[in-house]
Design a protein around this motif. Structure first.
Motif, mmCIF file in Angstrom:
data_model
loop_
_atom_site.group_PDB
_atom_site.id
_atom_site.type_symbol
_atom_site.label_atom_id
_atom_site.label_comp_id
_atom_site.label_asym_id
_atom_site.label_seq_id
_atom_site.Cartn_x
_atom_site.Cartn_y
_atom_site.Cartn_z
ATOM 1 N N THR A 28 27.704 -20.062 6.790
ATOM 2 C CA THR A 28 26.781 -19.143 6.917
ATOM 3 C C THR A 28 26.528 -18.635 8.564
ATOM 4 O OG1 THR A 28 25.131 -20.981 6.882
ATOM 5 C CG2 THR A 28 25.229 -19.598 4.998
ATOM 6 N N VAL A 71 21.200 -1.725 9.987
ATOM 7 C CA VAL A 71 21.875 -2.341 8.957
ATOM 8 C C VAL A 71 22.519 -3.691 9.649
ATOM 9 C CG1 VAL A 71 23.758 -2.430 7.090
ATOM 10 C CG2 VAL A 71 22.583 -0.498 7.706
ATOM 11 N N TYR A 75 21.355 -7.782 8.363
ATOM 12 C CA TYR A 75 22.386 -9.016 8.011
ATOM 13 C C TYR A 75 22.542 -9.855 8.927
ATOM 14 C CZ TYR A 75 23.304 -6.312 3.742
ATOM 15 O OH TYR A 75 23.146 -5.766 2.617
ATOM 16 N N ILE A 77 19.888 -10.958 10.608
ATOM 17 C CA ILE A 77 18.614 -11.735 10.335
ATOM 18 C C ILE A 77 18.618 -12.592 8.929
ATOM 19 C CG2 ILE A 77 16.214 -11.720 9.532
ATOM 20 C CD1 ILE A 77 16.170 -9.289 11.736
ATOM 21 N N THR A 78 19.209 -11.743 8.011
ATOM 22 C CA THR A 78 19.512 -12.615 6.556
ATOM 23 C C THR A 78 20.367 -13.582 6.686
ATOM 24 O OG1 THR A 78 19.102 -10.277 5.684
ATOM 25 C CG2 THR A 78 19.947 -11.985 4.247
ATOM 26 N N LEU A 79 21.425 -13.365 7.409
ATOM 27 C CA LEU A 79 22.573 -14.597 7.201
ATOM 28 C C LEU A 79 21.972 -15.633 8.477
ATOM 29 C CD1 LEU A 79 25.544 -12.335 7.551
ATOM 30 C CD2 LEU A 79 25.062 -13.918 5.653
ATOM 31 N N VAL A 81 18.955 -16.650 8.502
ATOM 32 C CA VAL A 81 17.984 -17.490 7.908
ATOM 33 C C VAL A 81 18.655 -18.524 7.154
ATOM 34 C CG1 VAL A 81 16.478 -17.397 5.704
ATOM 35 C CG2 VAL A 81 16.173 -15.606 7.730
ATOM 36 N N ALA A 82 19.818 -18.230 6.491
ATOM 37 C CA ALA A 82 20.473 -19.204 5.761
ATOM 38 C C ALA A 82 21.007 -20.365 6.639
ATOM 39 C CB ALA A 82 21.746 -18.666 5.153
ATOM 40 N N LEU A 84 19.836 -21.208 9.577
ATOM 41 C CA LEU A 84 18.493 -22.011 10.099
ATOM 42 C C LEU A 84 18.106 -23.122 9.019
ATOM 43 C CD1 LEU A 84 16.380 -22.124 12.170
ATOM 44 C CD2 LEU A 84 15.209 -20.661 11.023
ATOM 45 N N LEU A 85 18.209 -22.579 7.817
ATOM 46 C CA LEU A 85 17.967 -23.575 6.670
ATOM 47 C C LEU A 85 18.927 -24.850 6.802
ATOM 48 C CD1 LEU A 85 16.359 -23.828 4.112
ATOM 49 C CD2 LEU A 85 17.952 -22.681 2.837
ATOM 50 N N VAL B 76 10.475 -14.975 8.605
ATOM 51 C CA VAL B 76 10.919 -15.952 9.568
ATOM 52 C C VAL B 76 9.875 -16.382 10.408
ATOM 53 C CG1 VAL B 76 13.072 -16.260 11.362
ATOM 54 C CG2 VAL B 76 13.220 -14.348 9.591
ATOM 55 N N TRP B 79 8.318 -19.449 9.419
ATOM 56 C CA TRP B 79 9.326 -20.719 9.518
ATOM 57 C C TRP B 79 9.170 -21.087 10.869
ATOM 58 C CZ3 TRP B 79 14.619 -21.726 7.551
ATOM 59 C CH2 TRP B 79 14.646 -21.896 6.124
ATOM 60 N N ILE B 94 11.752 -29.147 3.785
ATOM 61 C CA ILE B 94 13.238 -28.956 3.801
ATOM 62 C C ILE B 94 13.901 -29.760 2.884
ATOM 63 C CG2 ILE B 94 15.367 -28.693 5.351
ATOM 64 C CD1 ILE B 94 14.142 -25.984 5.775
ATOM 65 N N VAL B 98 15.579 -27.896 -0.183
ATOM 66 C CA VAL B 98 16.585 -27.158 0.729
ATOM 67 C C VAL B 98 17.315 -26.013 -0.408
ATOM 68 C CG1 VAL B 98 18.569 -28.699 0.795
ATOM 69 C CG2 VAL B 98 18.282 -27.009 2.431
ATOM 70 N N TRP B 105 17.042 -17.696 -0.811
ATOM 71 C CA TRP B 105 17.834 -17.028 0.152
ATOM 72 C C TRP B 105 18.888 -16.206 -0.642
ATOM 73 C CZ3 TRP B 105 23.042 -16.978 0.615
ATOM 74 C CH2 TRP B 105 23.450 -16.005 1.962
ATOM 75 N N PHE B 108 16.798 -13.136 -1.802
ATOM 76 C CA PHE B 108 16.620 -12.555 -0.484
ATOM 77 C C PHE B 108 17.978 -11.456 -0.255
ATOM 78 C CE2 PHE B 108 16.160 -12.576 4.532
ATOM 79 C CZ PHE B 108 14.970 -11.634 4.441
ATOM 80 N N PHE B 109 18.993 -12.084 -0.048
ATOM 81 C CA PHE B 109 20.189 -11.475 0.222
ATOM 82 C C PHE B 109 20.219 -10.181 -0.519
ATOM 83 C CE2 PHE B 109 24.564 -10.622 0.602
ATOM 84 C CZ PHE B 109 24.995 -10.669 2.005
ATOM 85 N N ILE B 112 17.512 -7.441 0.209
ATOM 86 C CA ILE B 112 17.838 -6.857 1.416
ATOM 87 C C ILE B 112 18.720 -5.609 1.007
ATOM 88 C CG2 ILE B 112 18.718 -6.763 3.591
ATOM 89 C CD1 ILE B 112 16.275 -8.075 3.657
ATOM 90 N N LEU B 116 18.164 -1.511 1.210
ATOM 91 C CA LEU B 116 18.946 -0.624 1.903
ATOM 92 C C LEU B 116 19.590 0.528 1.311
ATOM 93 C CD1 LEU B 116 20.446 -3.167 4.499
ATOM 94 C CD2 LEU B 116 19.003 -1.286 4.965
#
Ligand code: HEM
Lengths: 373, 504
Positions: A28, A71, A75, A77-79, A81-82, A84-85, B76, B79, B94, B98, B105, B108-109, B112, B116
């Motif tokens: 990720t 766009v 992505y 941000i979305t990626l 986040v993963a 960061l997890l 975010v 978090w 976590i 997790v 997630w 979420f993906f 998004i 769009l």
């Protein structure tokens, strides 16, 4: 270890095997990095091309980049986040502490991110000719530069617990940065230059899609030049980064750790191959083949760099905090469920994107505009 | 004690709360708004209503701009802020969830991407595919809500997880379903509220049609709230219900605010959107939105409030101390386990006492600002503070027990006493007023006279008998500190209690 202020591992065991969590982190993070490179590099290139107002091609390129930036941000941000997890689950006892020490800049990332993101939407939705777009676009790019800088501060600070207490004593409110770190500036410049290089490849690819037009040819040459130029400069920054690492850690990629050394050599080789193909592209030879090889080798080099970065990071970890010592109780059925959902999610995304692709009779908007022009 | 403490001068919880309320407001819209958009689109096709279709298209752009940027990034932000303010709690969550977050997630993906595509490829896709993408969006958005709801409710009521440490026991905990029901109803209401916002762009008949349609969403969402709220309340742990029943006054205020705001939103929407849509204007829509924000905001505030003293019920206190570590800390002292102290531990060190305050109290109290400790220990001298500290958890607040050894306790007592250098003077001229003052200092943290909180009523006794009681308070109940005031103060207090005058 008593003298280092590192939190003891969480009494709750890791909910999955370390190798799996690490793989997911690296995967990720790699994806985040690529998206981030396009967003950061793209925002900078857009600023650059907006300044060359005389050239119709430059203006068109700025417009096309601006249209894609929202766009790319989504992505990034979305990626992120993963990533960061997974970085939290594996390195939480380092990352929480370093984040608190630079709490104010770290928390401000959120505000900067919202402002930059809306800035990109503004630039995408307004006329490139206006001064507003030039100013907003430049400010948003600056904000991304700042965000990246804060990230590099945190990613380096989390690895140097020896420096923590002094920072905490200086500002308990988190008004700190990791400016005492020798690797900070080279690491930042290395990341930044790579972002410009990768975005150059993005420009190449958008040229490839319209390679029969003059504009397409121009894009390919421009993109290839960005990639090759930035990458060559980055050999310098990379060397600087290497020299600024503590000797023990530098040694890891220079022979002390066999795998890391081989990967490092391979990454250098791949990046060199990418530069050579970029130069051939620039000379106008066999665009599709050269572009494919160039992109593939460049991405492979980035992927290897991500793995090497991981070796470097783990090299920093003090002896008492290696992964082998963590207790693991895998939540196996839930991991399986995750992968099932993950596959279903990918299939769903594929379904949606294929619908979009199939419903595209007039080509993408860039070439549509091109035909009108 | 594991981590440094981010000392902002006010409890970091305020920061989390601010970010969270803004995020929750937009993210619930992001869930409900998805269904609203597709259903509006479908309605437009069914009725062959071009104006409605154009509205939906414009609303989709607004929707994307608000939810993809502000909604996602403030998520975010939560978090980031929980990691900064409660690293121990974040680490627990976590480690436990997790994979739950990883699943969230995935949704979420998908969400998004779908957003769009839905908003920006409207004209490229055929009707059926476009609506399919809209439904994909909605399902993914709701699913991510359903997952995050498991983690958020876990913090309030971890349920059987405390014994089993099993993922599903924590996830499907006692408040999971009622909370999900409330959130879903709120999402429906917010979809309508933000629909009303976009209505303001419209003119003529279409404006009224959309106002009625959006208003219906608001009403449908809100009418379910009382029922779900009651269900939720009944799943609360006993201590949390006691707070609501008068244990802490802020809880009562928040409940009343939530109810009033929801009722206001309902009435205003019914009048200005359903009944007389022509009356709808910017001010009315702003009022509805603000009421929605107030409903959600006080709901979130309540959930956080009634969870105290815990961040994770029964497991981790709000100041980052684990319940099972209390014994250890009392034996070895705070300093043995804390990596960040600047001052050397010493019973008479003010600096060390301040560090204990930072470690154990600053999660909820500032010194002079929000929930100021200075005001709450007015009149406390060192001796009383020392006696009172082991009983914190019995006071009116919702506090974790004090953790530490004798040195820690003495140093903190010294620090608390130093916050109000001038002790309040007792004037013998008016015994009863002076006695009330003594009561405020020595007893009011745990008692009222004839009030709601642990009421005392000693009016049936003579002052002399009360005075004798005051000398043996710990014998009356071991949970009580001894009376530490002077003899004059004790007599004044006895006189005051004899009158039976109420306190609040
Ligand atoms: C456009 C905004 C962003 C930029 C420019 C950016 C840039 C960067 C950079 C330069 C790094 C590498 C730092 C280093 O190794 O020294 C990084 C790492 C990282 N970023 Fe981002 N980032 C952005 C947004 C985000 C967001 C929103 C998140 C998560 C919510 C995120 C999560 C991460 C994580 C977790 C890492 C570290 C991963 C690891 O160390 O394995 N980023 N980012």
């Amino acid at each position: 270890m008593q003298h280092l202020p590192i939190a003891s591992p969480d009494p709750i065991p890791l909910p999955g095997p370390v190798w799996l969590l690490r793989t997911l982190l690296l995967l990720t993070f790699f994806l985040h990095l690529v998206a981030m490179d396009l967003a950061l590099g793209g925002s900078l290139l857009a600023v650059f091309y907006r300044l060359r107002r005389k050239s119709e091609f430059a203006r068109q390129t700025a417009r096309d980049l601006a249209a894609k930036l929202p766009v790319m941000m989504a992505y990034t941000i979305t990626l992120g986040v993963a990533a960061l997890l997974f970085v939290q689950v594996l390195y939480g006892n380092f990352l929480y502490a370093s984040s608190i020490l630079i709490g104010i800049p770290w928390a401000s990332v959120i505000v900067l991110l919202i402002l930059a993101y809306y800035g990109f939407y503004y630039a995408a939705m307004h006329d490139e000719a206006g001064a507003g777009v030039r100013v907003v676009g430049a400010l948003a790019a600056l904000l991304l530069l700042a965000i990246a800088f804060i990230y590099v501060n945190n990613m380096t600070l989390m690895l140097t617990p020896g420096r923590w207490i002094a920072l905490y004593r200086r500002h308990v409110s988190g008004w700190n940065l990791n400016l005492g770190e020798r690797a900070l500036i080279p690491r930042y410049l290395h990341m930044l230059t790579a972002a410009i290089a990768l975005c150059g490849l993005f420009v190449v690819l958008s040229g490839i899609r319209q390679r029969t037009t003059q504009f397409g040819q121009w894009l390919i040459r421009q993109g290839a030049a960005w990639f090759a130029g930035a990458t060559v400069v980055n050999y310098g920054f990379g060397l600087w980064l290497l020299l600024s690492l503590p000797a023990r850690i530098r040694a890891l990629v220079l022979g002390a750790n066999g795998v890391a050394t081989v990967l490092f050599g391979a990454a250098l080789f791949l990046s060199l191959a990418a530069v050579v193909h970029a130069l051939m592209l620039r000379a106008g030879r066999r665009p599709v083949a050269n572009a494919s090889v160039c992109v593939a080798t460049a991405l492979a080099a980035v992927a290897l760099m991500v793995v090497i970065r991981d070796y470097v990071r783990n090299g920093y970890l003090p002896p008492g905090y290696q992964f082998g010592q963590l207790r693991v109780v895998s939540q196996t059925s839930i991991i399986v469920l995750f992968f099932v959902l993950f596959a279903a999610g990918l299939a769903t995304v594929y379904y949606m994107l294929s619908k979009v692709a199939a419903a595209r009779p007039a080509g993408d908007p860039a070439s549509a505009r091109q035909q009108k022009a | 004690m594991n981590y440094p403490i981010w000392q902002l001068g006010f409890p970091g919880g305020l920061l989390i709360a601010t970010v969270a309320v803004l995020h929750v407001f937009v993210s619930h819209f992001a869930v409900g708004g998805g269904a609203y958009l597709v259903l509006t689109e479908r309605k437009a096709y069914r009725n062959n209503d071009r104006e409605l279709l154009n509205y939906a298209r414009a609303h989709a752009k607004f929707f994307a701009l608000l939810t993809l940027v502000f909604g996602a990034v403030t998520g975010v932000g939560i978090w980031f802020s929980i990691g900064l303010v409660s690293p121990d709690a974040t680490s627990t969550l976590i480690h436990t969830f997790v994979w739950g977050w990883a699943m969230e997630w995935v949704f979420f993906f998908v969400e998004i991407t779908a957003a769009l595509v839905y908003a920006y490829q409207w004209d490229r896709l055929d009707r059926a595919s476009h609506q399919a993408v809209g439904w994909i969006y909605f399902v993914a958005a709701w699913a991510s809500l359903a997952i995050i709801n498991g983690i958020v409710t876990f913090m309030l009521t971890p349920g059987r997880w405390l014994e089993t440490r099993n993922f599903w026991d924590g996830f499907f905990n006692p408040t999971y379903f009622p909370s999900l029901a409330i959130r879903t109803a709120m999402a429906v209401a917010l979809a309508g509220m933000f629909g009303l916002v976009s209505t303001l762009q419209l003119r003529g008949g279409i404006r009224e049609r959309v106002a009625r349609w959006s208003g219906a969403w608001v009403v449908v969402g809100i009418v379910f709230l009382p029922l779900f709220g009651l269900w939720y309340y009944r799943a609360f742990p006993g201590f949390a219900r006691r707070y609501l029943a008068g244990g802490i006054s802020a809880a009562g205020t928040a409940v009343n605010l939530a109810i009033a705001a929801a009722a206001l939103a309902l009435v205003v929407t019914a009048l200005a959107a359903l009944w007389k849509p022509r009356a709808l204007n910017g001010a009315v829509v702003a009022l509805v939105l603000l009421s929605g924000l107030a409903t959600l905001g006080s709901g979130e505030y309540l959930r956080e409030l009634v969870r105290k003293p815990w961040v994770i019920g029964g497991y981790l206190y709000a100041n980052g101390i684990r319940a099972d570590a209390l014994k250890q800390i009392s034996a070895t002292g705070v300093s043995a386990d804390s990596r960040w102290l600047a001052a050397k531990p010493a019973a008479d060190s003010l600096a060390y006492g301040r560090e204990i305050f930072v470690l154990e109290c600053s999660a909820c109290h500032s010194v002079g600002g929000y929930r100021a400790l200075r005001a709450r220990v007015r009149g406390w001298d060192e001796h009383f503070a020392y006696q009172a500290l082991p009983h914190l958890q019995l006071m009116r607040g919702t506090m974790p027990p004090f953790a530490g050894n004798e040195t820690d306790r003495a140093a903190l007592a010294k620090y608390l006493a130093s916050l109000n250098p001038a002790t309040v003077s007792i004037s013998p001229a008016n015994q009863v007023a002076a006695g009330r003052e003594v009561f405020e200092i020595h007893c009011a943290a745990c008692h009222t006279v004839r009030g709601a909180f642990r009421p005392l009523n000693l009016a049936a006794m003579k002052a002399g008998a009360i005075d004798r009681l005051l000398k043996i308070l710990p014998a009356l109940n071991p949970n009580m500190p001894p009376f530490t005031g002077s003899e004059a103060e004790r007599r004044a207090l006895a006189r005051f209690l004899e009158t039976g005058q109420p306190t609040s």
